[in-house]
Design a protein around this motif. Structure first.
Motif, PDB file in Angstrom:
ATOM      1  N   LEU A 172      -0.571  14.145  -3.501  1.00 38.74           N
ATOM      2  CA  LEU A 172      -0.227  13.162  -2.497  1.00 38.74           C
ATOM      3  C   LEU A 172       0.296  11.956  -2.840  1.00 38.74           C
ATOM      4  CD1 LEU A 172      -1.141  12.715   0.558  1.00 38.74           C
ATOM      5  CD2 LEU A 172      -3.228  11.309  -0.462  1.00 38.74           C
ATOM      6  N   ASP A 173       0.175  11.562  -3.955  1.00 41.58           N
ATOM      7  CA  ASP A 173       0.589  10.174  -4.441  1.00 41.58           C
ATOM      8  C   ASP A 173       1.975  10.384  -4.651  1.00 41.58           C
ATOM      9  OD1 ASP A 173      -1.800   8.774  -4.668  1.00 41.58           O
ATOM     10  OD2 ASP A 173      -2.180   9.258  -6.610  1.00 41.58           O
ATOM     11  N   GLU A 174       2.499  11.432  -5.307  1.00 45.60           N
ATOM     12  CA  GLU A 174       4.018  11.853  -5.435  1.00 45.60           C
ATOM     13  C   GLU A 174       4.755  11.982  -3.967  1.00 45.60           C
ATOM     14  OE1 GLU A 174       5.239  11.620  -8.271  1.00 45.60           O
ATOM     15  OE2 GLU A 174       3.683  11.434  -9.738  1.00 45.60           O
ATOM     16  N   MET A 175       3.949  12.501  -3.173  1.00 41.11           N
ATOM     17  CA  MET A 175       4.602  12.668  -1.636  1.00 41.11           C
ATOM     18  C   MET A 175       4.967  11.436  -1.383  1.00 41.11           C
ATOM     19  SD  MET A 175       2.799  16.199  -0.473  1.00 41.11           S
ATOM     20  CE  MET A 175       3.798  16.333   1.114  1.00 41.11           C
ATOM     21  N   CYS A 176       3.857  10.502  -1.549  1.00 43.92           N
ATOM     22  CA  CYS A 176       4.019   9.150  -0.844  1.00 43.92           C
ATOM     23  C   CYS A 176       5.136   8.110  -1.444  1.00 43.92           C
ATOM     24  CB  CYS A 176       2.718   8.203  -0.879  1.00 43.92           C
ATOM     25  SG  CYS A 176       1.569   9.067   0.249  1.00 43.92           S
ATOM     26  N   LYS A 177       5.357   8.625  -2.863  1.00 41.42           N
ATOM     27  CA  LYS A 177       6.471   8.052  -3.461  1.00 41.42           C
ATOM     28  C   LYS A 177       7.797   8.616  -3.095  1.00 41.42           C
ATOM     29  CE  LYS A 177       3.560   7.285  -7.775  1.00 41.42           C
ATOM     30  NZ  LYS A 177       3.413   8.062  -9.041  1.00 41.42           N
ATOM     31  N   MET A 212       3.953   1.133   4.561  1.00 40.02           N
ATOM     32  CA  MET A 212       2.686   1.068   5.402  1.00 40.02           C
ATOM     33  C   MET A 212       2.501   2.723   5.841  1.00 40.02           C
ATOM     34  SD  MET A 212       3.289  -2.018   8.137  1.00 40.02           S
ATOM     35  CE  MET A 212       1.911  -1.429   9.084  1.00 40.02           C
ATOM     36  N   ARG A 213       3.410   3.440   6.188  1.00 34.48           N
ATOM     37  CA  ARG A 213       2.985   4.675   6.534  1.00 34.48           C
ATOM     38  C   ARG A 213       2.617   5.518   5.434  1.00 34.48           C
ATOM     39  NH1 ARG A 213       2.655   2.803  10.460  1.00 34.48           N
ATOM     40  NH2 ARG A 213       4.026   2.488  12.366  1.00 34.48           N
ATOM     41  N   ALA A 214       3.317   5.320   4.170  1.00 34.15           N
ATOM     42  CA  ALA A 214       2.576   6.064   3.149  1.00 34.15           C
ATOM     43  C   ALA A 214       1.214   5.697   2.855  1.00 34.15           C
ATOM     44  CB  ALA A 214       3.596   5.652   1.724  1.00 34.15           C
ATOM     45  N   GLU A 215       0.948   4.423   2.965  1.00 33.13           N
ATOM     46  CA  GLU A 215      -0.459   4.110   2.850  1.00 33.13           C
ATOM     47  C   GLU A 215      -1.496   4.491   3.908  1.00 33.13           C
ATOM     48  OE1 GLU A 215      -1.819   2.313   0.321  1.00 33.13           O
ATOM     49  OE2 GLU A 215       0.247   2.630  -0.645  1.00 33.13           O
ATOM     50  N   GLU A 216      -0.763   4.693   4.889  1.00 31.55           N
ATOM     51  CA  GLU A 216      -1.580   5.062   6.404  1.00 31.55           C
ATOM     52  C   GLU A 216      -2.175   6.662   5.784  1.00 31.55           C
ATOM     53  OE1 GLU A 216      -1.959   5.581  10.996  1.00 31.55           O
ATOM     54  OE2 GLU A 216       0.168   5.265   9.998  1.00 31.55           O
TER      55      GLU A 216
END
Length: 267
Positions: free
Chosen positions: A174-179, A185-189
């Motif tokens: 998930l962390d890699e996908m958010c990178k 903001m959307r990644a943090e959500e």
């Protein structure tokens, strides 16, 4: 899958691959390990022309998927169009990856991970209003609760992966996908919603966990009807584990229909 019963497949040996970056005028290729059918992992190759992601240090050697605190990737404050399309391209794996529990039971053309999440989101959408429950948040949690499987695949009990390790692998994915999404903001959500479900830390997460089980037994009933299968283990593995009133009512309706079908089946 949520089934806790042992499937016929052998435990997979989940191998790990390193990320590699080929940089040429801001073009790069991220090699992402994708764990699917044992024993051989597949590789998802995500290509982009997005120069903003050039700061991601994807050439680091890692032991296992992701590097946790060792990661030096930089998350940008907002997602560019290129980052958004990169993220959505990666999420395509959710549409093409079949849920392994059905594969293990010989279901031809089974549902994908995205199919499962979509109907869960519909469940949240049509559910009656409940005191203290934000239905919109339930829809969002349903959409993202299995999103990390775009990288790690559908890890089932038959794979022999301890629960803690599975959770860690999915968190790193998930962390890699958010990178890839570029942070912001959307990644943090997405991270917040995923963790809320993972930790079962809200009324909304509790309800969506019930939807996860209810959707699975509804799909099991449909496959029993379509394929002439007997899929008892999916019903047994969820028995007594549904906590909310709406979840219990929907599960009871599914079970009632299954019993009626069995009673009317010719001997």
């Amino acid at each position: 899958m949520a089934s806790a019963a042992a499937a016929r497949a052998n435990s997979s040996s989940l191998s790990h691959t390193n990320f590699q970056r080929l940089n040429s005028s801001h073009k790069f290729s991220i090699k992402i390990p994708f764990f699917s059918d044992p024993p051989s992992p597949r590789i998802v190759s995500l290509h982009s022309n997005n120069p903003s992601l050039d700061s991601m240090k994807m050439d680091r050697a890692v032991s296992g998927f992701g590097s946790g605190s060792g990661s030096s990737a930089h998350a940008h404050s907002s997602s560019s169009p290129a980052s958004a399309i990169d993220f959505l391209t990666l999420c395509h794996r959710l549409k093409s990856t079949k849920r392994k529990g059905w594969i293990n039971h010989g279901i031809k053309g089974p549902e994908s991970i995205a199919d499962h999440m979509y109907r869960m989101a519909l469940m949240a959408l049509i559910a009656d209003d409940l005191p203290g429950v934000n239905r919109e948040r339930c829809v969002k949690i349903a959409i993202v609760h299995d999103i990390a499987e775009a990288i790690v695949g559908d890890i089932t009990p038959s794979d022999g992966v301890p629960k803690e390790k599975k959770s860690r692998m999915e968190q790193e994915a998930l962390d890699e996908m958010c990178k890839v999404l570029g942070g912001g903001m959307r990644a943090e959500e997405i991270k917040e919603l995923w963790l809320e479900y993972e930790n079962n830390s809200s009324l909304e997460a509790n309800l969506v966990k019930d939807f996860d089980k209810v959707e699975m037994i509804l799909q099991a009933l449909e496959y029993e009807t379509e394929h002439g299968k007997v899929l008892d283990e999916f019903f047994l593995s969820t028995a007594g584990k549904i906590q909310t009133e709406i979840g219990k009512k929907w599960a009871a309706e599914i079970t009632s229909r299954r019993n009626s079908r069995s009673a009317n089946r010719p001997n």
